[in-house]
Structures are given as structure tokens and as C-alpha cells.
Scaffold this active site. Structure first.
Site, PDB file in Angstrom:
ATOM      1  N   SER A 200       0.850  -1.196   0.000  1.00 54.99           N
ATOM      2  CA  SER A 200       0.000   0.000   0.000  1.00 54.99           C
ATOM      3  C   SER A 200       0.882   1.242   0.000  1.00 54.99           C
ATOM      4  O   SER A 200       1.983   1.232   0.570  1.00 54.99           O
ATOM      5  CB  SER A 200      -0.885   0.032   1.250  1.00 54.99           C
ATOM      6  OG  SER A 200      -1.589   1.268   1.326  1.00 54.99           O
TER       7      SER A 200
ATOM      8  N   TYR B   2      -1.758  -0.619  10.293  1.00 56.45           N
ATOM      9  CA  TYR B   2      -1.927  -1.107   8.913  1.00 56.45           C
ATOM     10  C   TYR B   2      -0.760  -0.633   8.036  1.00 56.45           C
ATOM     11  O   TYR B   2      -0.162  -1.418   7.295  1.00 56.45           O
ATOM     12  CB  TYR B   2      -3.268  -0.589   8.365  1.00 56.45           C
ATOM     13  CG  TYR B   2      -3.468  -0.788   6.885  1.00 56.45           C
ATOM     14  CD1 TYR B   2      -3.906  -2.018   6.381  1.00 56.45           C
ATOM     15  CD2 TYR B   2      -3.230   0.249   5.976  1.00 56.45           C
ATOM     16  CE1 TYR B   2      -4.099  -2.191   5.008  1.00 56.45           C
ATOM     17  CE2 TYR B   2      -3.421   0.085   4.622  1.00 56.45           C
ATOM     18  CZ  TYR B   2      -3.857  -1.142   4.139  1.00 56.45           C
ATOM     19  OH  TYR B   2      -4.042  -1.317   2.789  1.00 56.45           O
TER      20      TYR B   2
END
Ligand code: NAP
Length: 248
Positions: free
Chosen positions: A143, A157
Site C-alpha cells: 500500500s 496497517y
């Protein structure tokens, strides 16, 4: 493309699009899901309608026994493995460090990091020319959060995706002479249901003004990058972290 491609979390979002494109590219697709059997079956039937070959398998990547069962299923029922996409990933409700519980950290790190490690371990055992394999490819879905850090939303995350980037670089070097290429795609903000897990289903529309291209991305745009990295067109690329993030 020949052989079987496993995509974890292939029932929805980016993984479902990777599964569809892999089916069209000629792979036998084994897409996994966590609990949404109906969504997984729908992707399988869409691939089959286009003449492809697809199978759905229920496997929680946070549970090692599920991962072992997944690879056993592929060994016993499908053509030899040629590619793995470590796509399954989760995030949790937006919060700051003061509110991050041990259980939350365990869930996020076990699913996003340990799950990807274990799937890669099983894939390498099957793909490596050092073992029984003929080589192949692994793509990890990281990501842009790995670069941005996601303060006050989910630094856990973001950190898990930072680990995936480092894993991609290290593993790519470890298996480069065994016929396996390992790369990562780093999506920016993409229109999928993952943002509902953070408590903000419309997050993409809120943050898209911060994206230089002034829009969110589509799952198809991420899937194209993943399939390209697995293809022969990327035959000299390994250890790459490919941003698919509209310039952000
Ligand atoms: P999504 O729409 O929420 O879909 C998640 C998929 O993962 C579903 O197929 C789900 O299965 C599966 N899954 C969830 N937990 C699992 C577990 N423990 N074990 C196995 N499968 C599990 O997510 P997405 O947005 O497509 O995200 C896919 C990947 O892209 C993730 O790694 C995410 O971090 C990354 N990413 C997404 C964005 C974005 O903006 N969307 C940006 C950057 C990176 P069920 O259908 O059964 O629930």
C-alpha cells in the site's frame, strides 16, 4: 499463461479483479475468501462464463492450517502452481496509538504480515527450481500507506505494509536464482469496500483531492499492474515496489 495462480482474498475488491484478469489471461485461478462464499462463487462463475477456469477456496490467511489446506487442495486438484498474489489484507477503525489494543495489533499483523509470509513460504516450496518447481512469480499487495504512515487512521496497517515492502525486497533476492520473481504493488486510494472497515466507506472521495491525479483508483488499474509484474513482459523485474496511486 499456464499453471495455477492463487490469489488470496479474491472474492471482492482488488483480489476479485486480479482473479478475473488472471482467468482471462489463461491461468487456472484459485481464489480464496474469508467468509463471503457468495461473492467468491460469483467471481468464479464470471470467470467461467468467459471461458476461464476458476475455483474458490475458504481460507483465513491468519490461520496456518487454512493455508496448508489451501496449498494441499491446489496440489491435489489443480495444475502446478505458477503464481501467487498475496492480496488478502485488513485494516481496522480509524484511531490513534493511544487506542490501539493488543488484540487489534495481533489481528492486523497476523493477517497482513504473517499470512503473506506463510503463503509465500508454501509457494516457494512449489515454485523453486531448488525444489520441485519450474519457477514462477509472487506479487505482494502492499500500500502507499507504507510510505505515508496513515497517522490517526491506522499506523498499524501502514506499518504492516512497510513490512511487506521489506519482505518483498528480501525474498526477491533470496529466490532470484531459483527462478522466482517477487514484486509488490502499492495501491493508493482505490474504490473497494475495505474503507468501510476503517469506519469511512466514502474515504476515497474525501481524500481524492490530495491525489495529484485528483481521483481515486479502480481495482482494475491495480490488477493490471499485478498481472503485468507476473507476465513475461516483466521478466527482468524483481524486488520492485510499483506505486499505483495516481502520483500520491
Ligand atoms: P476488500 O475489498 O476489503 O476485500 C478484502 C478481501 O480479502 C476479501 O476477498 C476478503 O474475503 C478477504 N479477506 C479478508 N480478511 C481475510 C483473511 N483473514 N483471510 C483471507 N482473506 C481475507 O479489500 P481491497 O481494498 O480489495 O484490498 C485488497 C488488498 O489491497 C489489501 O491487502 C489492502 O491492504 C490493499 N490495498 C487496498 C487499498 C484500497 O484503497 N482499497 C489501498 C492500498 C492497498 P471475504 O469476501 O470473504 O470477506
Amino acid at each position: 499463461m499456464t499453471g495455477t495462480l492463487i490469489v488470496t482474498g479474491g472474492s471482492r475488491g482488488i483480489g476479485a479483479e486480479i482473479a478475473r484478469k488472471a482467468g482471462s489471461a489463461g491461468y487456472t485461478v484459485c481464489l480464496t475468501y474469508h467468509s463471503n462464499r457468495a461473492a467468491a462463487d460469483k467471481v468464479v462463475s464470471e470467470i467461467e462464463k468467459l471461458g476461464g477456469n476458476a475455483h474458490a477456496f475458504k481460507a483465513d490467511v491468519a490461520i496456518e492450517a487454512d493455508i496448508l489446506a489451501l496449498f494441499k487442495y491446489v496440489d491435489e486438484n489443480l495444475p502446478p502452481l505458477s503464481a501467487l498474489v498475496n492480496n488478502a489484507g485488513i485494516l481496522e477503525t480509524h484511531c490513534s496509538i493511544e487506542d490501539m489494543t493488543f488484540d487489534r495489533l495481533q489481528r492486523v499483523f497476523t493477517t497482513n504480515i504473517t499470512g503473506s509470509f506463510l503463503c509465500a513460504r508454501e509457494a516457494v516450496k512449489r515454485l523453486s527450481k531448488k525444489h520441485v518447481g519450474n519457477g514462477g512469480g509472487i506479487v505482494n499487495i502492499s500500500s502507499a500507506a507504507a510510505r505515508l504512515g496513515s497517522p490517526h487512521e491506522y499506523v498499524d496497517y501502514a506499518a504492516s505494509k512497510g513490512a511487506i515492502d521489506t519482505f518483498t525486497i528480501g525474498l526477491s533476492k533470496e529466490v532470484a536464482d531459483q527462478g522466482i520473481r517477487v514484486n509488490a504493488v502499492r495501491p493508493g486510494v482505490i474504490y473497494t469496500e475495505i474503507h468501510a472497515l476503517g469506519g469511512e466507506p466514502d474515504r476515497v472521495d474525501r481524500v481524492k483531492a490530495n491525489v495529484p491525479m485528483k481521483r481515486g483508483g479502480q481495482p482494475e488499474e491495480v490488477a493490471d499492474a499485478a498481472l503485468w509484474l507476473l507476465s513475461e513482459e516483466a521478466s527482468y523485474i524483481t524486488g520492485a515496489l510499483l506505486d499505483v496511486s495516481g502520483g500520491r
